[in-house]
Design a protein around this motif. Structure first.
Motif, PDB file in Angstrom:
ATOM      1  N   TYR A  79     -23.333 -70.333  32.511  1.00  0.00           N
ATOM      2  CA  TYR A  79     -24.278 -71.310  31.958  1.00  0.00           C
ATOM      3  C   TYR A  79     -23.675 -72.709  31.846  1.00  0.00           C
ATOM      4  CZ  TYR A  79     -27.565 -67.606  30.726  1.00  0.00           C
ATOM      5  OH  TYR A  79     -28.462 -66.571  30.787  1.00  0.00           O
TER       6      TYR A  79
ATOM      7  N   CYS B 135     -23.700 -69.018  39.287  1.00  0.00           N
ATOM      8  CA  CYS B 135     -23.657 -67.883  40.214  1.00  0.00           C
ATOM      9  C   CYS B 135     -24.705 -68.032  41.318  1.00  0.00           C
ATOM     10  CB  CYS B 135     -23.876 -66.574  39.463  1.00  0.00           C
ATOM     11  SG  CYS B 135     -25.430 -66.507  38.540  1.00  0.00           S
TER      12      CYS B 135
ATOM     13  N   LYS C 185     -24.083 -63.762  29.919  1.00  0.00           N
ATOM     14  CA  LYS C 185     -24.053 -63.284  31.301  1.00  0.00           C
ATOM     15  C   LYS C 185     -25.351 -63.596  32.035  1.00  0.00           C
ATOM     16  CE  LYS C 185     -20.937 -59.424  30.243  1.00  0.00           C
ATOM     17  NZ  LYS C 185     -20.766 -57.953  30.294  1.00  0.00           N
ATOM     18  N   CYS C 186     -25.231 -63.708  33.344  1.00  0.00           N
ATOM     19  CA  CYS C 186     -26.418 -63.875  34.183  1.00  0.00           C
ATOM     20  C   CYS C 186     -27.241 -62.593  34.117  1.00  0.00           C
ATOM     21  CB  CYS C 186     -26.001 -64.165  35.625  1.00  0.00           C
ATOM     22  SG  CYS C 186     -27.375 -64.099  36.809  1.00  0.00           S
TER      23      CYS C 186
ATOM     24  N   ASN D 284     -19.504 -66.108  26.806  1.00  0.00           N
ATOM     25  CA  ASN D 284     -19.685 -64.684  27.106  1.00  0.00           C
ATOM     26  C   ASN D 284     -21.091 -64.353  27.597  1.00  0.00           C
ATOM     27  OD1 ASN D 284     -17.029 -64.102  26.232  1.00  0.00           O
ATOM     28  ND2 ASN D 284     -17.712 -64.041  24.103  1.00  0.00           N
TER      29      ASN D 284
ATOM     30  N   CYS E  53     -26.759 -60.778  38.029  1.00  0.00           N
ATOM     31  CA  CYS E  53     -25.462 -60.279  38.516  1.00  0.00           C
ATOM     32  C   CYS E  53     -24.501 -59.925  37.388  1.00  0.00           C
ATOM     33  CB  CYS E  53     -24.815 -61.303  39.446  1.00  0.00           C
ATOM     34  SG  CYS E  53     -24.421 -62.884  38.650  1.00  0.00           S
ATOM     35  N   ARG E  54     -24.862 -60.236  36.151  1.00  0.00           N
ATOM     36  CA  ARG E  54     -24.067 -59.916  34.965  1.00  0.00           C
ATOM     37  C   ARG E  54     -22.718 -60.636  34.942  1.00  0.00           C
ATOM     38  NH1 ARG E  54     -27.296 -59.160  31.611  1.00  0.00           N
ATOM     39  NH2 ARG E  54     -25.745 -58.206  30.245  1.00  0.00           N
ATOM     40  N   GLU E  55     -22.621 -61.747  35.634  1.00  0.00           N
ATOM     41  CA  GLU E  55     -21.389 -62.537  35.591  1.00  0.00           C
ATOM     42  C   GLU E  55     -21.395 -63.409  34.344  1.00  0.00           C
ATOM     43  OE1 GLU E  55     -18.958 -65.912  38.191  1.00  0.00           O
ATOM     44  OE2 GLU E  55     -20.666 -64.852  39.065  1.00  0.00           O
ATOM     45  N   ALA E  56     -20.258 -63.467  33.660  1.00  0.00           N
ATOM     46  CA  ALA E  56     -20.152 -64.237  32.422  1.00  0.00           C
ATOM     47  C   ALA E  56     -19.736 -65.679  32.715  1.00  0.00           C
ATOM     48  CB  ALA E  56     -19.150 -63.577  31.483  1.00  0.00           C
TER      49      ALA E  56
END
Length: 337
Positions: free
Chosen positions: A283, A244, A273-274, A271, A277-280
């Motif tokens: 990694y 991200c 998340k960052c 699953n 930004c909470r994007e899954a």
């Protein structure tokens, strides 16, 4: 000089041999698509007479529809593909260049032998400058053609498309590989690269309120990259960039993904998340910022040494806790038997 002329001159410049088989934004062709739409030759069905009368105050000769089926089909699909190709080409070429610079083991020995017969440092610097110019001018081309789309259609679809590009991690000037390339220049040539024709200037400020890397690009554009870890709120140490685009210390990112100390970030759960930004799923394609880490090690020696000692102590502590837990589990299991 108009941008279209500058872009055409760039495509036929000396850097062509460095960028063989690399994709570019088809700026001229996309502009022709918009010119066709200006006369509404291909969009008469989508521009009703009611729309024309309602927008009678618009500039004469411009398409009066906010969303043009003809343009959208050819324009956004092609532009997304071209942006993806440019980002992919840039990533591959930079990774190869930095791999040669950060060689280890047998490759480092081979590099040393090659250096005895030929000094290719200037060649690497030249290729690095070409790659930065490549990503910059294509990013400017995308920005300008999207502005032109919004101007022709009187819409904000171009700006919305940029948001989609960011969501797909295709914002070219936010690529972690661009940060790595800037760190590569500073590692080789000092804190400020000498300004010459076609080169860019980089600076690294560690003593400011927040550590930043600054790049001066084409059209007097200046980019700032914040080097603060959003978890420990300190300068990143052994940094990783998630897909991200957010930077974290390796230990912090591993902790956020609830991973074991001996696991790499790529082994994180899909699953995970960052933290920002909470994007899954960010990694799996994380980038180890080796050049940036080397820059911090060389420029901030006391800080880097302090963080290294602290991180090693934390790793030993976590490993001890992990071993104690496994031992207690094994003893408890034996007692149950």
């Amino acid at each position: 000089m108009k941008f279209e002329e500058m872009f055409t001159e760039y495509l036929h410049g000396d850097q062509e041999r460095f960028l063989d088989k690399c994709s570019h934004v088809e700026y001229k062709r996309l502009k022709e698509v918009l010119k066709s739409c200006r006369s509404c030759k291909h969009s008469e069905n989508s521009c009703s007479s009611e729309q024309e009368s309602a927008n009678g105050n618009e500039a004469k000769g411009l398409c009066q529809c906010e969303s043009c089926p003809f343009c959208d089909q050819k324009f956004f699909t092609e532009l997304m593909k071209e942006a993806s190709d440019v980002a992919g080409c840039f990533r591959i070429r930079v990774r190869h260049l930095l791999h040669l610079h950060m060689a280890t083991g047998m490759q480092k020995y081979i590099k040393f032998l090659r250096h005895c017969f030929r000094d290719d440092q200037q060649l690497k610097l030249q290729e690095g400058r070409v790659l930065i110019q490549y990503i910059t001018i294509n990013a400017i081309a995308i920005r300008k053609i999207l502005k032109k789309y919004d101007k022709v259609h009187g819409s904000t679809n171009g700006e919305n498309f940029r948001s989609k590009m960011r969501a797909k991690h295709l914002e070219l000037l936010q690529s972690p590989w661009l940060i790595e390339l800037g760190a590569f220049f500073m590692n080789i040539r000092g804190s400020n690269a000498e300004r010459s024709q076609g080169s860019n200037q980089y600076s690294f400020d560690f003593d400011a309120a927040r550590p930043v890397m600054t790049m001066s690009l084409l059209e007097s554009a200046e980019l700032e990259y914040d080097l603060t870890c959003a978890i420990c709120l300190d300068t990143v140490f052994n940094p990783y960039a998630l897909s991200c685009g957010h930077l974290f210390c390796k230990l912090c990112a591993r902790s956020a993904a609830s991973m074991m100390i001996f696991q790499g970030l790529k082994a994180a759960s899909p699953n995970a998340k960052c933290p920002v930004c909470r994007e899954a799923g960010v990694y799996a394609n994380s980038v180890h910022m080796l050049e940036l880490n080397l820059l911090l090690k060389n420029r901030c020696k006391e800080y880097w040494k302090e963080r290294m000692i602290a991180e090693r102590a934390e790793i030993v502590k976590q490993y001890k806790e992990y071993c104690d837990f496994q031992t207690k589990y094994a003893i408890g299991h034996q007692l149950l038997l």
